[in-house]
Every structure is written in structure tokens, then in C-alpha cells.
Motif scaffolding. Structure first.
Motif, PDB file in Angstrom:
ATOM      1  N   GLU A 137       0.828  -1.206   0.000  1.00  0.00           N
ATOM      2  CA  GLU A 137       0.000   0.000   0.000  1.00  0.00           C
ATOM      3  C   GLU A 137       0.865   1.259   0.000  1.00  0.00           C
ATOM      4  O   GLU A 137       0.513   2.286  -0.599  1.00  0.00           O
ATOM      5  CB  GLU A 137      -0.916  -0.017   1.230  1.00  0.00           C
ATOM      6  N   ARG A 138       2.000   1.163   0.698  1.00  0.00           N
ATOM      7  CA  ARG A 138       2.909   2.302   0.789  1.00  0.00           C
ATOM      8  C   ARG A 138       4.345   1.793   0.640  1.00  0.00           C
ATOM      9  O   ARG A 138       4.680   0.747   1.216  1.00  0.00           O
ATOM     10  CB  ARG A 138       2.792   2.987   2.151  1.00  0.00           C
ATOM     11  N   LEU A 139       5.170   2.499  -0.116  1.00  0.00           N
ATOM     12  CA  LEU A 139       6.544   2.033  -0.317  1.00  0.00           C
ATOM     13  C   LEU A 139       7.490   3.197  -0.571  1.00  0.00           C
ATOM     14  O   LEU A 139       7.140   4.152  -1.265  1.00  0.00           O
ATOM     15  CB  LEU A 139       6.587   1.061  -1.506  1.00  0.00           C
ATOM     16  N   GLY A 140       8.687   3.095   0.021  1.00  0.00           N
ATOM     17  CA  GLY A 140       9.752   4.068  -0.235  1.00  0.00           C
ATOM     18  C   GLY A 140      11.020   3.297  -0.555  1.00  0.00           C
ATOM     19  O   GLY A 140      11.136   2.116  -0.204  1.00  0.00           O
ATOM     20  N   ILE A 141      11.963   3.915  -1.241  1.00  0.00           N
ATOM     21  CA  ILE A 141      13.216   3.228  -1.588  1.00  0.00           C
ATOM     22  C   ILE A 141      14.390   4.187  -1.467  1.00  0.00           C
ATOM     23  O   ILE A 141      14.270   5.371  -1.788  1.00  0.00           O
ATOM     24  CB  ILE A 141      13.140   2.599  -3.000  1.00  0.00           C
ATOM     25  N   PHE A 142      15.494   3.671  -0.937  1.00  0.00           N
ATOM     26  CA  PHE A 142      16.745   4.428  -0.842  1.00  0.00           C
ATOM     27  C   PHE A 142      17.749   3.841  -1.822  1.00  0.00           C
ATOM     28  O   PHE A 142      17.679   2.649  -2.134  1.00  0.00           O
ATOM     29  CB  PHE A 142      17.363   4.277   0.567  1.00  0.00           C
ATOM     30  N   THR A 143      18.709   4.639  -2.234  1.00  0.00           N
ATOM     31  CA  THR A 143      19.855   4.063  -2.947  1.00  0.00           C
ATOM     32  C   THR A 143      20.910   3.724  -1.898  1.00  0.00           C
ATOM     33  O   THR A 143      21.088   4.475  -0.926  1.00  0.00           O
ATOM     34  CB  THR A 143      20.437   5.061  -3.969  1.00  0.00           C
ATOM     35  N   TYR A 144      21.602   2.625  -2.108  1.00  0.00           N
ATOM     36  CA  TYR A 144      22.586   2.154  -1.125  1.00  0.00           C
ATOM     37  C   TYR A 144      23.662   3.203  -0.881  1.00  0.00           C
ATOM     38  O   TYR A 144      24.180   3.812  -1.820  1.00  0.00           O
ATOM     39  CB  TYR A 144      23.251   0.854  -1.604  1.00  0.00           C
ATOM     40  N   SER A 145      23.999   3.417   0.404  1.00  0.00           N
ATOM     41  CA  SER A 145      25.047   4.370   0.793  1.00  0.00           C
ATOM     42  C   SER A 145      26.140   3.588   1.503  1.00  0.00           C
ATOM     43  O   SER A 145      25.864   2.863   2.460  1.00  0.00           O
ATOM     44  CB  SER A 145      24.434   5.414   1.730  1.00  0.00           C
ATOM     45  N   HIS A 146      27.404   3.717   1.021  1.00  0.00           N
ATOM     46  CA  HIS A 146      28.523   2.913   1.508  1.00  0.00           C
ATOM     47  C   HIS A 146      29.020   3.507   2.831  1.00  0.00           C
ATOM     48  O   HIS A 146      29.709   4.529   2.836  1.00  0.00           O
ATOM     49  CB  HIS A 146      29.633   2.943   0.455  1.00  0.00           C
ATOM     50  N   GLU A 147      28.633   2.913   3.961  1.00  0.00           N
ATOM     51  CA  GLU A 147      28.876   3.507   5.276  1.00  0.00           C
ATOM     52  C   GLU A 147      30.054   2.874   6.000  1.00  0.00           C
ATOM     53  O   GLU A 147      30.037   1.660   6.284  1.00  0.00           O
ATOM     54  CB  GLU A 147      27.605   3.393   6.130  1.00  0.00           C
ATOM     55  N   GLU A 148      31.043   3.711   6.388  1.00  0.00           N
ATOM     56  CA  GLU A 148      32.214   3.172   7.104  1.00  0.00           C
ATOM     57  C   GLU A 148      31.794   2.382   8.342  1.00  0.00           C
ATOM     58  O   GLU A 148      30.782   2.721   8.970  1.00  0.00           O
ATOM     59  CB  GLU A 148      33.141   4.287   7.608  1.00  0.00           C
ATOM     60  N   ASN A 149      32.654   1.407   8.663  1.00  0.00           N
ATOM     61  CA  ASN A 149      32.463   0.612   9.881  1.00  0.00           C
ATOM     62  C   ASN A 149      31.204  -0.240   9.880  1.00  0.00           C
ATOM     63  O   ASN A 149      30.830  -0.789  10.925  1.00  0.00           O
ATOM     64  CB  ASN A 149      32.478   1.504  11.129  1.00  0.00           C
ATOM     65  N   THR A 150      30.506  -0.303   8.745  1.00  0.00           N
ATOM     66  CA  THR A 150      29.423  -1.289   8.658  1.00  0.00           C
ATOM     67  C   THR A 150      30.013  -2.539   8.012  1.00  0.00           C
ATOM     68  O   THR A 150      31.059  -2.470   7.356  1.00  0.00           O
ATOM     69  CB  THR A 150      28.262  -0.789   7.767  1.00  0.00           C
TER      70      THR A 150
END
Ligand code: SF4
Length: 437
Positions: free
Chosen positions: A323-336
Motif C-alpha cells: 500500500e505504501r513504499l519508499g526506496i533508498f539508494t545504497y550508501s557505503h557507510e564506514e564501519n558497517t
């Protein structure tokens, strides 16, 4: 910028990022007020002697926005337009040492659990008797309601545990006290938030206790809507649905970030669930709570995501019709954990994939909205804008979901009130209607 008279002991609090940061700013503002500071949220009068910036450190865009805001106020300080600038929140928690070197104009940097120390720096006391008290920054009829802090999950792409620490649930009795205090101030809708809502209670009650919490919150007089955000799919506590069905003031709404629709990507993301199990879960939730609105969030362009993986996600969205959807583009995060892998999907491709999913979702949302035409819904009115009174149904959370628009010329509704609205037409993300007699 022309120098101006700054009000002594006046604090301007600026909040960036998510609803959890809004909650933290509101708690901080209540503490400042109780210490006789004149406090405003995102003041436009620009006469505050002190500015406190509550930052976000989640992903690239958010970090950039936080840094730009800090620089903006550091420059204002250099120009004599503000005396003191303090920075708190996730970006400060994560990059304190770098920030102290790069933007030394800031008077002090604090972490996400440093409120007592921040207050001390302002020669104020942390008032324990105020725990949970807040100065709302949202319209008075709804409030974000944080039930826990931190997260114990190992999701490979996520830096939140680095900034918010381990999961800590707030005891049920404290939350019920907070809800009663908010209801007494006119709050009708509570948005339950946490990093992982469904983990609630595992630390302090040694069991998943979200259903128990909902049982008690739904008995608080004056609370007409309780909305669930940030549920985690793996280990989802099905007893929550039973309470949702039984208690009319718990919205038939569930926000559950799923992140991807391909099992190989879900595995790489360390989400602890497969595509098949995810579908089973969503179908079971829909069967148990007919008509529930499921909101989800996805990520496009995770390291190693192939065109096939993306196609699987596309088909997943097509099939599940959220019913509801959002999307992010992947962000390369240090220490993950994911930072160990090559960020091999080009930014352009990440964006193209995210845009394709949102184009698909826009069509899905359009056709789902057409099914609402002719029906009548209970609507909570948030604001008046232009020719319209604007509100939401129980299937819509503020800021992120659909809105209901009612022409002013035909009627009058008080902001913060409910009214039954018959839907007369709909487009991709908005419904239009008339107040039903
Ligand atoms: S559950 Fe959410 S906050 Fe916790 S690690 Fe996973 S994505 Fe991050």
C-alpha cells in the motif's frame, strides 16, 4: 548578515533526520524550558543567543545536510549572529573527533545519549522528574512515541547501531505515563517508533512485549489512533495482530522495512529472512488483519546487486502490491559490515533502479486509491493549505503517506479533529473527498 540583538538564554533547536531525532529534540526542549531557557524549534526569528543542532548521520545525503547546517551556523557565529553553537545527535556521535578538527567554531559536540552533559554545559540541570516529558514540535494532535533506543540487529548496510548503541526498551509503566500526559495535552495519535519496534521487551522482559504494551496504551483515554512504525520481519510477534484486531484505536497499519526482494541480497544484507518467508509473512499479516495498509522500505544498488537481483525485487513489488513504499539508494557507510565489500553498483544505476521501483509503485498506488473512491473514511485533519483542509486516514502516516484533501468552500473542519470523509476522486498519492453528513 547584519548583527542584531540576541535574546539572552534563548535557544533555537534545529532537528535533522528521522522521527527519533524529533523525539529527542522534544525531550531536550522540555528540559531546557524547565531550566528557564526560552526555547524554540527551528526558529525563524533569528534572535536566539544559542543554537543546538540535532544531527543525522544515517546515509550520505543526510550527513551532507547535517554538515551544511553546522557550517551555516558556524558562519553565523563568526558573523556575530549567534553566540553559541552546539551540535548533538547521530553525526556528532559518529564523527565527533573529525568534526572537532574540521569545524572548530562549534562550542561543543555531544553524542546521542549526552543530554545531561549538554545541559550541564549550559549550566542547567537534568531534571529526572521530567523523564518522557516533551515540548511537541508536531501539530498538537499527534506525537512520535519512542518505545526503545538502539538496535541489536546485524544488518550489514546499517550504521545506526554505531550511533544509537544496543537496544534498550523503555518500561511499559513509563510509556503509559507518557501517553497519559500526551493525551491530557490533546494528543490523539501516537506514532510508535524505535529502531526495531518488534524487538521491544526482549531486553527487560525477556520476551517480545509489543502486544502487552499495545494492550495498555490502547486503554489510555483520549488516544484514538496508535500507529506502528519500524517493525522487523524476522521473528515478527504475531500476537500484535490479535491486539490490532481487537482494539479499534490501533490503526490497521504496519510499517515494516523489508529492504530487498531477492533472497541472495537479503542474505548478503544479513536480514535473517528469505524472499519466500517474507512473502509468507506479509500474506499472513494481510490474512489476519484484512484491509491492513503495509508500508515498506527497500534499498537499490547494494554491493553485488545484479540485474537479476534487481528484477527479483521489481517482481516482488509488482506481486506484493504494498500500500505504501519508499526506496533508498545504497550508501557505503564506514564501519558497517557491507563496507568490506566493493560499492560496485554505479550511482547512476542505483538511481535508475530506485526510480523504476518508484514508477511501478506510483501505478500500484494509483490503482489501489481508485478502489477507495465512493467509500467513506475517518480522517484526522492536520492542516489547512490553499483551498483545502488536509488530513489522513488510519492508513496514512504523516509526512510519508497519502493525504485526503477536502475543499474549504464546501465545509469547515477544525485542525486536529476527525471527520468522516466520502472519497470522490483519487490520484497517485492523494485522495479528494467531501465531509459526509
Ligand atoms: S534493524 Fe534497522 S536500525 Fe537495526 S541494524 Fe537493521 S536496519 Fe539498522
Amino acid at each position: 548578515m547584519k548583527a542584531r540583538t540576541l535574546k539572552k538564554n534563548k535557544v533555537n533547536v534545529v532537528t535533522l533526520g528521522c522521527s527519533k531525532n524529533i523525539f529527542d529534540s522534544e525531550v531536550m526542549m522540555a528540559q531546557l524550558k524547565a531550566n528557564n531557557f526560552d526555547v524554540e524549534h527551528e526558529s525563524t526569528s533569528d534572535d536566539s543567543e544559542i543554537v543546538i543542532i540535532n544531527t543525522c548521520g544515517f546515509i550520505d545525503n543526510a550527513k551532507e545536510e547535517s554538515i551544511n547546517t553546522i557550517v551555516q551556523y558556524a558562519e553565523a557565529k563568526a558573523a556575530g549572529l549567534v553566540h553559541k553553537v552546539y551540535v548533538t545527535g547521530c553525526l556528532s556521535e559518529r564523527y565527533k573527533d573529525d568534526l572537532e578538527k574540521e569545524i572548530p567554531e562549534v562550542d561543543a559536540y555531544f553524542g546521542t545519549r549526552d543530554l545531561p552533559r549538554l545541559l550541564k554545559t549550559l549550566k542547567a540541570d537534568y531534571k529526572h522528574e521530567l523523564v518522557g516529558e516533551r515540548l511537541l514540535t508536531t501539530p498538537n494532535h499527534f506525537a512520535y512515541f519512542k518505545i526503545a533506543e538502539g538496535c541489536d540487529r546485524p544488518c550489514s548496510f546499517c550504521a545506526i547501531p554505531l550511533m544509537r548503541g544496543k537496544h534498550v526498551s523503555t518500561p511499559i509503566e513509563d510509556l503509559v505515563t507518557q501517553a497519559k500526559s500526551l493525551a491530557a495535552k490533546g494528543v490523539k495519535e501516537l506514532m510508535l517508533i524505535a529502531q526495531d519496534l518488534t524487538y521491544y521487551g526482549l531486553d527487560i522482559y525477556k520476551k517480545r512485549a509489543l502486544a502487552d504494551l499495545l494492550e495498555q496504551l490502547s486503554d489510555v483515554e483520549g488516544i484514538e489512533w496508535i500507529r506502528l512504525h519500524y517493525a522487523f520481519p524476522a521473528g515478527f510477534p504475531m500476537d500484535v495482530l490479535e491486539v490490532m484486531n481487537r482494539k479499534p484505536n490501533i490503526c490497521n497499519y504496519l510499517d515494516m522495512p523489508l529492504q530487498h526482494g531477492s533472497t541472495s541480497m537479503l542474505k548478503a544484507m544479513r536480514r535473517g529472512i528469505t524472499r519466500e518467508k517474507t512473502e509468507e509473512l506479509v500474506n499472513e499479516i494481510r490474512a489476519k488483519v484484512p484491509g491492513i495498509a503495509v508500508r515498506t522500505t527497500l534499498i537499490a544498488g547494494y554491493p553485488g546487486e545484479t540485474e537479476e537481483d534487481f528484477q527479483e525485487m521489481y517482481e516482488f513489488v509488482e506481486k506484493m502490491r504494498f500500500e505504501r513504499l519508499g526506496i533508498f539508494t545504497y550508501s557505503h557507510e564506514e564501519n558497517t559490515h557491507a563496507y568490506n565489500f566493493e560499492d560496485d553498483v554505479p550511482e547512476k544505476v542505483k538511481k535508475q533502479r530506485a526510480d523504476k521501483i518508484m514508477a511501478l509503485q506510483s501505478d500500484i498506488s494509483y490503482s489501489l486509491n481508485q478502489e477507495k473512491v465512493g467509500k467513506t473514511f475517518k480522517v484526522l485533519f492536520d492542516r489547512a493549505e490553499g483551498d483545502y483542509f488536509i488530513g489522513r486516514t488510519e492508513f496514512d502516516s504523516p509526512e510519508v503517506d497519502n493525504e485526503v484533501l477536502v475543499k474549504k468552500e464546501n465545509t469547515y473542519v477544525r485542525i486536529g479533529d476527525y471527520a468522516n470523509v466520502q472519497i470522490t476522486s483519487a490520484d497517485h498519492f492523494d485522495l479528494y473527498g467531501e465531509v459526509a453528513e
